[in-house]
Write an enzyme that holds these catalytic residues in place. Structure first.
Site, PDB file in Angstrom:
ATOM      1  N   SER A   1       3.758  -2.287 -12.035  1.00 17.47           N
ATOM      2  CA  SER A   1       2.581  -2.047 -12.883  1.00 17.47           C
ATOM      3  C   SER A   1       1.768  -3.299 -13.204  1.00 17.47           C
ATOM      4  O   SER A   1       1.216  -3.421 -14.297  1.00 17.47           O
ATOM      5  CB  SER A   1       2.986  -1.330 -14.180  1.00 17.47           C
ATOM      6  OG  SER A   1       3.515  -0.056 -13.881  1.00 17.47           O
TER       7      SER A   1
ATOM      8  N   HIS B   1      13.578  -1.859  -1.551  1.00 16.80           N
ATOM      9  CA  HIS B   1      12.643  -1.310  -2.546  1.00 16.80           C
ATOM     10  C   HIS B   1      13.277  -0.088  -3.205  1.00 16.80           C
ATOM     11  O   HIS B   1      13.942   0.710  -2.546  1.00 16.80           O
ATOM     12  CB  HIS B   1      11.318  -0.934  -1.869  1.00 16.80           C
ATOM     13  CG  HIS B   1      10.216  -0.703  -2.869  1.00 16.80           C
ATOM     14  ND1 HIS B   1      10.164   0.431  -3.640  1.00 16.80           N
ATOM     15  CD2 HIS B   1       9.161  -1.475  -3.235  1.00 16.80           C
ATOM     16  CE1 HIS B   1       9.103   0.347  -4.444  1.00 16.80           C
ATOM     17  NE2 HIS B   1       8.479  -0.807  -4.224  1.00 16.80           N
TER      18      HIS B   1
ATOM     19  N   GLY C   1       5.015   1.874 -10.913  1.00 17.60           N
ATOM     20  CA  GLY C   1       4.127   3.030 -10.938  1.00 17.60           C
ATOM     21  C   GLY C   1       4.037   3.728 -12.283  1.00 17.60           C
ATOM     22  O   GLY C   1       3.468   4.806 -12.398  1.00 17.60           O
TER      23      GLY C   1
ATOM     24  N   TRP D   1       0.817  -1.231   0.000  1.00 22.25           N
ATOM     25  CA  TRP D   1       0.000   0.000   0.000  1.00 22.25           C
ATOM     26  C   TRP D   1       0.838   1.263   0.000  1.00 22.25           C
ATOM     27  O   TRP D   1       0.332   2.360  -0.128  1.00 22.25           O
ATOM     28  CB  TRP D   1      -0.927   0.002   1.235  1.00 22.25           C
ATOM     29  CG  TRP D   1      -2.067  -0.961   1.142  1.00 22.25           C
ATOM     30  CD1 TRP D   1      -2.402  -1.755   0.084  1.00 22.25           C
ATOM     31  CD2 TRP D   1      -3.050  -1.227   2.158  1.00 22.25           C
ATOM     32  NE1 TRP D   1      -3.520  -2.508   0.371  1.00 22.25           N
ATOM     33  CE2 TRP D   1      -3.935  -2.193   1.639  1.00 22.25           C
ATOM     34  CE3 TRP D   1      -3.267  -0.754   3.452  1.00 22.25           C
ATOM     35  CZ2 TRP D   1      -5.022  -2.689   2.367  1.00 22.25           C
ATOM     36  CZ3 TRP D   1      -4.341  -1.241   4.184  1.00 22.25           C
ATOM     37  CH2 TRP D   1      -5.207  -2.194   3.632  1.00 22.25           C
ATOM     38  N   LYS D   2       2.142   1.116   0.207  1.00 18.56           N
ATOM     39  CA  LYS D   2       3.048   2.279   0.252  1.00 18.56           C
ATOM     40  C   LYS D   2       2.490   3.333   1.222  1.00 18.56           C
ATOM     41  O   LYS D   2       1.952   2.961   2.263  1.00 18.56           O
ATOM     42  CB  LYS D   2       3.296   2.816  -1.160  1.00 18.56           C
ATOM     43  CG  LYS D   2       3.805   1.714  -2.104  1.00 18.56           C
ATOM     44  CD  LYS D   2       4.275   2.213  -3.440  1.00 18.56           C
ATOM     45  CE  LYS D   2       4.759   1.046  -4.289  1.00 18.56           C
ATOM     46  NZ  LYS D   2       5.282   1.441  -5.590  1.00 18.56           N
TER      47      LYS D   2
ATOM     48  N   GLU E   1      11.772  -6.171  -9.429  1.00 15.90           N
ATOM     49  CA  GLU E   1      10.962  -4.977  -9.678  1.00 15.90           C
ATOM     50  C   GLU E   1      11.788  -3.979 -10.488  1.00 15.90           C
ATOM     51  O   GLU E   1      12.511  -3.155  -9.901  1.00 15.90           O
ATOM     52  CB  GLU E   1      10.554  -4.312  -8.358  1.00 15.90           C
ATOM     53  CG  GLU E   1       9.629  -5.110  -7.494  1.00 15.90           C
ATOM     54  CD  GLU E   1       8.735  -4.198  -6.636  1.00 15.90           C
ATOM     55  OE1 GLU E   1       7.513  -4.375  -6.676  1.00 15.90           O
ATOM     56  OE2 GLU E   1       9.259  -3.317  -5.946  1.00 15.90           O
TER      57      GLU E   1
HETATM   58  P1  13P Z   1       3.064  -0.546  -8.831  1.00 12.45           P
HETATM   59  O1  13P Z   1       2.273  -1.826  -8.842  1.00 12.45           O
HETATM   60  O2  13P Z   1       2.242   0.654  -8.429  1.00 12.45           O
HETATM   61  O3  13P Z   1       3.820  -0.342 -10.099  1.00 12.45           O
HETATM   62  O4  13P Z   1       4.155  -0.677  -7.680  1.00 12.45           O
HETATM   63  C1  13P Z   1       4.950  -1.811  -7.665  1.00 12.45           C
HETATM   64  C2  13P Z   1       5.721  -1.802  -6.425  1.00 12.45           C
HETATM   65  O5  13P Z   1       6.547  -0.941  -6.198  1.00 12.45           O
HETATM   66  C3  13P Z   1       5.424  -2.850  -5.438  1.00 12.45           C
HETATM   67  O6  13P Z   1       6.351  -2.832  -4.404  1.00 12.45           O
END
Ligand code: 13P
Length: 256
Positions: free
Chosen positions: A213, A96, A174, A10-11, A168
């Site tokens: 994404s 991350h 994002g 969820w950041k 990632e």
């Molecule tokens: P998004 O799914 O928004 O691209 O983010 C990926 C992410 O950073 C998961 O840790």
């Protein structure tokens, strides 16, 4: 076969209303049919304990988005691995790209976190991946291996037992621009072969997941090859209905 893992990162999003709505919907709509995958939620720190209580009697687990390199002491603003364990956390995200970029965390710092997570019996989710620039310069493999090597050098290869590696690519996070399955396969196989060259058995106990994404419209492409064991999902985990639909689509590929 490894059970598929879906982690909702969820950041810096959410509040009590958001949590009640999201967790209730997930519990109501899919908790009983989650036999095909492990689902975990990574909320901001302050909500971990609250969510832990909401998740009691479910199979859904809790993930922390970060951890400090200290256990206790005068480190204002930090949270230790013991505290995360206290509130029921199972997985901890480290390395991350948003922490590497906005908080200057380097591989050495990440390896200290990695060590503590393992020492206290939680499971690290080690994020790695290349930037757009590095991709253009054909440096992706070199970058991810360096990110892994710094963990091994500061510890030793056995520390990679029972961990999660999240590929990632920074350019995919994002951006709405996911890596395609061939790109994912190339990097994951490269990492696997590298690790096999160091220790023939170690990869059997490593989960390889993808993040960047992942959403409802592109979910199908990740199942074109049997290469990943899960997803780390940011934006697409923030709307409960859409997230549930994404999990249901995943189920289609995992349950025959
Ligand atoms: P998004 O799914 O928004 O691209 O983010 C990926 C992410 O950073 C998961 O840790």
């Amino acid at each position: 076969m490894k059970k598929f893992l879906i982690i909702a990162n969820w950041k810096l999003n959410g509040n009590f209303n958001f949590i009640d709505k999201n967790i209730n919907l997930i519990k109501e709509k899919i908790n009983n049919s989650l036999y095909f995958c492990n689902l975990s939620i990574a909320p901001p720190y302050v909500y971990l304990n609250y969510i832990n209580n909401l998740l009691k009697k479910t199979s859904i687990s809790l993930t922390a988005q970060n951890v400090d390199i200290h256990i206790k002491g005068s480190f204002t603003g930090e949270i230790s691995i013991k505290m995360l364990k206290d509130v029921g956390v199972k997985y901890v995200i480290i390395g991350h790209s948003e922490r590497r970029l906005f908080h200057n965390e380097n591989n050495n710092f990440v390896s200290k976190k990695f060590f503590l997570i393992k020492k206290y019996g939680l499971i690290p989710i080690l994020c790695l991946g290349e930037t757009e620039e590095q991709k253009k310069n054909n440096q992706a493999e070199k970058i991810v291996i360096k990110q892994i090597n710094d963990i091994i050098e500061n510890n030793n290869i056995d520390i990679l037992n029972k961990i999660i590696i999240a590929y990632e690519p920074v350019w995919a996070i994002g951006s709405g621009k996911n890596a395609n399955i061939d790109e994912i396969q190339k990097i994951v196989l490269f990492i696997k072969n590298y690790l096999i060259s160091l220790n023939t058995k170690i990869v059997e106990n490593i989960y390889f997941i993808y993040g960047g994404s992942v959403n409802n419209s592109n979910i199908d492409i990740f199942f074109k090859k049997n290469i990943i064991n899960g997803f780390l999902i940011g934006k697409a985990s923030l709307e409960a209905e859409k997230f549930i639909s994404l999990i249901k689509k995943t189920k289609k590929y995992l349950v025959n």
